[in-house]
Design a protein around this motif. Structure first.
Motif, PDB file in Angstrom:
ATOM      1  N   PRO A   1       0.819  -1.209   0.000  1.00  0.00           N
ATOM      2  CA  PRO A   1       0.000   0.000   0.000  1.00  0.00           C
ATOM      3  C   PRO A   1       0.847   1.249   0.000  1.00  0.00           C
ATOM      4  CG  PRO A   1       0.099  -0.942   2.195  1.00  0.00           C
ATOM      5  CD  PRO A   1       0.794  -1.914   1.290  1.00  0.00           C
ATOM      6  N   PRO A   2       0.242   2.409  -0.298  1.00  0.00           N
ATOM      7  CA  PRO A   2       0.986   3.667  -0.219  1.00  0.00           C
ATOM      8  C   PRO A   2       1.535   3.877   1.186  1.00  0.00           C
ATOM      9  CG  PRO A   2      -1.135   3.978  -1.320  1.00  0.00           C
ATOM     10  CD  PRO A   2      -1.143   2.588  -0.747  1.00  0.00           C
ATOM     11  N   GLY A   3       2.693   4.554   1.242  1.00  0.00           N
ATOM     12  CA  GLY A   3       3.265   4.860   2.540  1.00  0.00           C
ATOM     13  C   GLY A   3       4.356   3.920   2.985  1.00  0.00           C
ATOM     14  N   VAL A   4       4.728   2.951   2.140  1.00  0.00           N
ATOM     15  CA  VAL A   4       5.797   2.032   2.512  1.00  0.00           C
ATOM     16  C   VAL A   4       7.097   2.379   1.794  1.00  0.00           C
ATOM     17  CG1 VAL A   4       4.280   0.144   3.128  1.00  0.00           C
ATOM     18  CG2 VAL A   4       5.037   0.369   0.760  1.00  0.00           C
ATOM     19  N   ALA A   5       7.200   3.646   1.381  1.00  0.00           N
ATOM     20  CA  ALA A   5       8.414   4.147   0.749  1.00  0.00           C
ATOM     21  C   ALA A   5       8.764   3.323  -0.475  1.00  0.00           C
ATOM     22  CB  ALA A   5       9.562   4.181   1.767  1.00  0.00           C
ATOM     23  N   ASP A   6      10.020   2.829  -0.535  1.00  0.00           N
ATOM     24  CA  ASP A   6      10.479   2.152  -1.741  1.00  0.00           C
ATOM     25  C   ASP A   6      10.657   0.652  -1.525  1.00  0.00           C
ATOM     26  OD1 ASP A   6      12.481   2.582   0.058  1.00  0.00           O
ATOM     27  OD2 ASP A   6      13.800   3.682  -1.291  1.00  0.00           O
ATOM     28  N   VAL A   7      10.015   0.086  -0.533  1.00  0.00           N
ATOM     29  CA  VAL A   7      10.074  -1.361  -0.310  1.00  0.00           C
ATOM     30  C   VAL A   7       9.265  -2.058  -1.391  1.00  0.00           C
ATOM     31  CG1 VAL A   7       9.491  -3.228   1.264  1.00  0.00           C
ATOM     32  CG2 VAL A   7      10.358  -1.073   2.168  1.00  0.00           C
ATOM     33  N   VAL A   8       9.879  -3.046  -2.067  1.00  0.00           N
ATOM     34  CA  VAL A   8       9.169  -3.773  -3.121  1.00  0.00           C
ATOM     35  C   VAL A   8       8.917  -5.232  -2.764  1.00  0.00           C
ATOM     36  CG1 VAL A   8      10.020  -2.257  -4.950  1.00  0.00           C
ATOM     37  CG2 VAL A   8      11.337  -4.305  -4.344  1.00  0.00           C
ATOM     38  N   ALA A   9       9.558  -5.738  -1.713  1.00  0.00           N
ATOM     39  CA  ALA A   9       9.329  -7.125  -1.311  1.00  0.00           C
ATOM     40  C   ALA A   9       9.771  -7.303   0.133  1.00  0.00           C
ATOM     41  CB  ALA A   9      10.087  -8.106  -2.214  1.00  0.00           C
ATOM     42  N   VAL A  10       9.071  -8.185   0.846  1.00  0.00           N
ATOM     43  CA  VAL A  10       9.416  -8.532   2.219  1.00  0.00           C
ATOM     44  C   VAL A  10       9.355 -10.048   2.344  1.00  0.00           C
ATOM     45  CG1 VAL A  10       8.822  -8.304   4.652  1.00  0.00           C
ATOM     46  CG2 VAL A  10       8.467  -6.362   3.104  1.00  0.00           C
ATOM     47  N   PHE A  11      10.422 -10.649   2.886  1.00  0.00           N
ATOM     48  CA  PHE A  11      10.487 -12.092   3.050  1.00  0.00           C
ATOM     49  C   PHE A  11      10.637 -12.417   4.538  1.00  0.00           C
ATOM     50  CE2 PHE A  11      12.074 -11.108  -1.155  1.00  0.00           C
ATOM     51  CZ  PHE A  11      11.396 -12.003  -1.962  1.00  0.00           C
ATOM     52  N   PRO A  12      10.024 -13.497   5.004  1.00  0.00           N
ATOM     53  CA  PRO A  12      10.084 -13.823   6.434  1.00  0.00           C
ATOM     54  C   PRO A  12      11.452 -14.280   6.915  1.00  0.00           C
ATOM     55  CG  PRO A  12       8.944 -15.549   5.233  1.00  0.00           C
ATOM     56  CD  PRO A  12       9.158 -14.419   4.268  1.00  0.00           C
TER      57      PRO A  12
ATOM     58  N   THR B   1      13.826 -10.239   5.678  1.00  0.00           N
ATOM     59  CA  THR B   1      14.620  -9.570   4.657  1.00  0.00           C
ATOM     60  C   THR B   1      13.741  -8.606   3.870  1.00  0.00           C
ATOM     61  OG1 THR B   1      16.062 -11.508   4.465  1.00  0.00           O
ATOM     62  CG2 THR B   1      16.123  -9.913   2.659  1.00  0.00           C
ATOM     63  N   LEU B   2      14.218  -7.371   3.702  1.00  0.00           N
ATOM     64  CA  LEU B   2      13.505  -6.345   2.947  1.00  0.00           C
ATOM     65  C   LEU B   2      14.265  -6.040   1.670  1.00  0.00           C
ATOM     66  CD1 LEU B   2      12.828  -5.848   6.085  1.00  0.00           C
ATOM     67  CD2 LEU B   2      12.127  -3.564   5.347  1.00  0.00           C
ATOM     68  N   VAL B   3      13.522  -5.857   0.580  1.00  0.00           N
ATOM     69  CA  VAL B   3      14.106  -5.498  -0.708  1.00  0.00           C
ATOM     70  C   VAL B   3      13.589  -4.114  -1.087  1.00  0.00           C
ATOM     71  CG1 VAL B   3      14.399  -6.127  -3.126  1.00  0.00           C
ATOM     72  CG2 VAL B   3      14.157  -7.915  -1.385  1.00  0.00           C
ATOM     73  N   MET B   4      14.507  -3.205  -1.420  1.00  0.00           N
ATOM     74  CA  MET B   4      14.152  -1.840  -1.778  1.00  0.00           C
ATOM     75  C   MET B   4      14.674  -1.501  -3.151  1.00  0.00           C
ATOM     76  SD  MET B   4      15.236  -0.545   1.927  1.00  0.00           S
ATOM     77  CE  MET B   4      15.549  -2.214   2.457  1.00  0.00           C
ATOM     78  N   GLU B   5      13.952  -0.640  -3.852  1.00  0.00           N
ATOM     79  CA  GLU B   5      14.381  -0.124  -5.150  1.00  0.00           C
ATOM     80  C   GLU B   5      14.443   1.395  -5.068  1.00  0.00           C
ATOM     81  OE1 GLU B   5      14.706  -1.411  -8.484  1.00  0.00           O
ATOM     82  OE2 GLU B   5      14.831  -3.485  -7.812  1.00  0.00           O
ATOM     83  N   ARG B   6      15.532   1.950  -5.535  1.00  0.00           N
ATOM     84  CA  ARG B   6      15.706   3.406  -5.501  1.00  0.00           C
ATOM     85  C   ARG B   6      14.668   4.092  -6.385  1.00  0.00           C
ATOM     86  NH1 ARG B   6      21.295   6.511  -7.264  1.00  0.00           N
ATOM     87  NH2 ARG B   6      20.686   8.615  -6.599  1.00  0.00           N
ATOM     88  N   LYS B   7      14.088   5.162  -5.850  1.00  0.00           N
ATOM     89  CA  LYS B   7      13.139   5.972  -6.607  1.00  0.00           C
ATOM     90  C   LYS B   7      13.717   7.369  -6.776  1.00  0.00           C
ATOM     91  CE  LYS B   7       8.907   3.594  -5.147  1.00  0.00           C
ATOM     92  NZ  LYS B   7       7.575   3.767  -4.490  1.00  0.00           N
TER      93      LYS B   7
ATOM     94  N   GLY C   1      14.184  11.129  -7.070  1.00  0.00           N
ATOM     95  CA  GLY C   1      13.410  12.262  -6.585  1.00  0.00           C
ATOM     96  C   GLY C   1      12.653  11.994  -5.308  1.00  0.00           C
ATOM     97  N   THR C   2      12.781  10.777  -4.762  1.00  0.00           N
ATOM     98  CA  THR C   2      12.056  10.425  -3.543  1.00  0.00           C
ATOM     99  C   THR C   2      13.029   9.847  -2.528  1.00  0.00           C
ATOM    100  OG1 THR C   2      10.062   9.923  -4.802  1.00  0.00           O
ATOM    101  CG2 THR C   2      10.180   9.060  -2.564  1.00  0.00           C
ATOM    102  N   MET C   3      13.029  10.405  -1.335  1.00  0.00           N
ATOM    103  CA  MET C   3      13.853   9.847  -0.259  1.00  0.00           C
ATOM    104  C   MET C   3      13.124   8.665   0.361  1.00  0.00           C
ATOM    105  SD  MET C   3      16.799  11.293   0.197  1.00  0.00           S
ATOM    106  CE  MET C   3      17.187  10.886   1.891  1.00  0.00           C
ATOM    107  N   GLY C   4      13.783   7.526   0.378  1.00  0.00           N
ATOM    108  CA  GLY C   4      13.156   6.332   0.933  1.00  0.00           C
ATOM    109  C   GLY C   4      14.146   5.534   1.748  1.00  0.00           C
ATOM    110  N   LEU C   5      13.789   4.279   2.019  1.00  0.00           N
ATOM    111  CA  LEU C   5      14.668   3.436   2.821  1.00  0.00           C
ATOM    112  C   LEU C   5      15.950   3.090   2.080  1.00  0.00           C
ATOM    113  CD1 LEU C   5      12.150   1.034   4.584  1.00  0.00           C
ATOM    114  CD2 LEU C   5      13.221   3.113   5.450  1.00  0.00           C
ATOM    115  N   TYR C   6      15.896   3.040   0.743  1.00  0.00           N
ATOM    116  CA  TYR C   6      17.127   2.811  -0.018  1.00  0.00           C
ATOM    117  C   TYR C   6      18.181   3.846   0.390  1.00  0.00           C
ATOM    118  CZ  TYR C   6      20.494   2.775  -3.828  1.00  0.00           C
ATOM    119  OH  TYR C   6      21.662   2.729  -4.539  1.00  0.00           O
ATOM    120  N   ASP C   7      17.782   5.117   0.413  1.00  0.00           N
ATOM    121  CA  ASP C   7      18.730   6.180   0.750  1.00  0.00           C
ATOM    122  C   ASP C   7      19.204   6.055   2.193  1.00  0.00           C
ATOM    123  OD1 ASP C   7      18.328   8.034  -1.771  1.00  0.00           O
ATOM    124  OD2 ASP C   7      16.341   7.420  -1.087  1.00  0.00           O
TER     125      ASP C   7
END
Length: 299
Positions: free
Chosen positions: A117-128, A267-273, A275-281
């Motif tokens: 959902p919106p609001g999770v920054a740049d996270v694209v996948a979460v694994f247990p 494990t969290l997977v992030m993708e850089r966006k 113009g947007t500050m997210g968890l990747y940064d």
């Protein structure tokens, strides 16, 4: 005990794997392909027959479930431990997964993710767990063709144990830069982590030394230009995250949990966006700060 066999029992009987010894051989064969650290970690004889009896109150540990799902593609661990209505001689087929949600991140291949959902920054996948992550995104899919790899953590097994030396050599010779930041094997914080994981003294330190030496041996086989692209450093600080950054676009982060091995942590997977500050940064800055403070590994 239910009077119906579990689906697992039916499927094992069809493959003549209903005996504990035969099952453990198959367990290790599958583990060798997808998670070598799990070789020899199959269920005890008593555990195995509880699996078949249908007496389990909860599913086995996540590592066991992942191996079972690799043994029986198409079936989930939950389905394997449910009672089976078709009888022991009936040959069940995996249910169709047409309604499964399988979204791919824009650059990381083969990650099966749920839409976030919106609001999770740049996270694209979460694994247990890390093992589940590696099942969906094996190291060759992460690293093959990469131009820059940056890693920090404890022993960096993802690269040092699960990615072939020849493939890493080829990457470095083709122009890839690799920066590896290990928890110092002679430091105080690796000793603290050994106590936290209830590991024998020196266990993690020895593994880390071996991985560092493995990279140094690879370095001796490189051309002078490629040698400069392989950098190894150590740090002696509180162990908080395992961070892998690929090509200034993708970041994989795993927190270290108390009383749990690294492979058991989410494990969290992030993708850089752009113009947007997210968890990747955020985690890229964490890596860069630690790298600047770290000590270079020399001869």
């Amino acid at each position: 005990m239910t009077d119906k066999p579990t689906l697992l029992k039916v499927l094992l009987k069809q493959r003549h794997l209903q005996g504990h010894t035969a099952f453990r051989r198959e367990y290790d064969r599958v583990a060798k392909k997808i998670e070598p650290d799990l070789i020899g970690g199959g269920p005890s004889k008593a555990q195995f027959y509880r699996w078949l009896s249908g007496e389990l109150a909860t599913l086995p540990y996540a590592d066991h479930c992942r191996i079972l799902e690799a043994m029986f593609p198409g079936w989930t661990a939950t389905e394997l431990f449910e009672p089976h209505d078709g009888g022991v001689d009936f040959v069940p087929e995996p249910p169709r997964k047409a309604d499964a949600v399988t979204a791919r991140p824009s650059t990381l291949p083969s990650a099966v993710t749920m839409p976030l959902p919106p609001g999770v920054a740049d996270v694209v996948a979460v694994f247990p767990s890390r093992s589940e992550f590696m099942h969906k995104l094996p190291p060759h899919e992460l690293f093959d063709g990469a131009q820059r790899i940056r890693m920090s953590g404890l022993s960096l097994n993802l690269l040092c144990q699960h990615y072939p030396d020849k493939a890493l050599l080829d990457l470095l010779e083709s122009g890839t830069s690799v920066e590896c930041l290990f928890l110092a094997p002679e430091g105080d914080h690796i000793k603290a982590r050994e106590r936290e994981e209830s590991q024998p003294p020196g266990h993690l330190a020895t593994l880390t030394r071996l991985n560092i030496e493995a990279l140094r041996r690879i370095g001796t086989r490189l051309s002078p230009d490629a040698q400069a692209r392989l950098q190894i450093r150590t740090y002696d600080e509180s162990l908080r995250f395992n961070i892998t950054i690929i090509d200034n676009r993708s970041c994989i982060v795993q927190p270290y949990l108390p009383d749990a091995r690294g492979v058991e942590s989410p494990t969290l997977v992030m993708e850089r966006k752009d113009g947007t500050m997210g968890l990747y940064d955020t985690f890229t800055q964490v890596f860069e700060s630690m790298w600047d403070r770290a000590q270079e590994v020399t001869e």
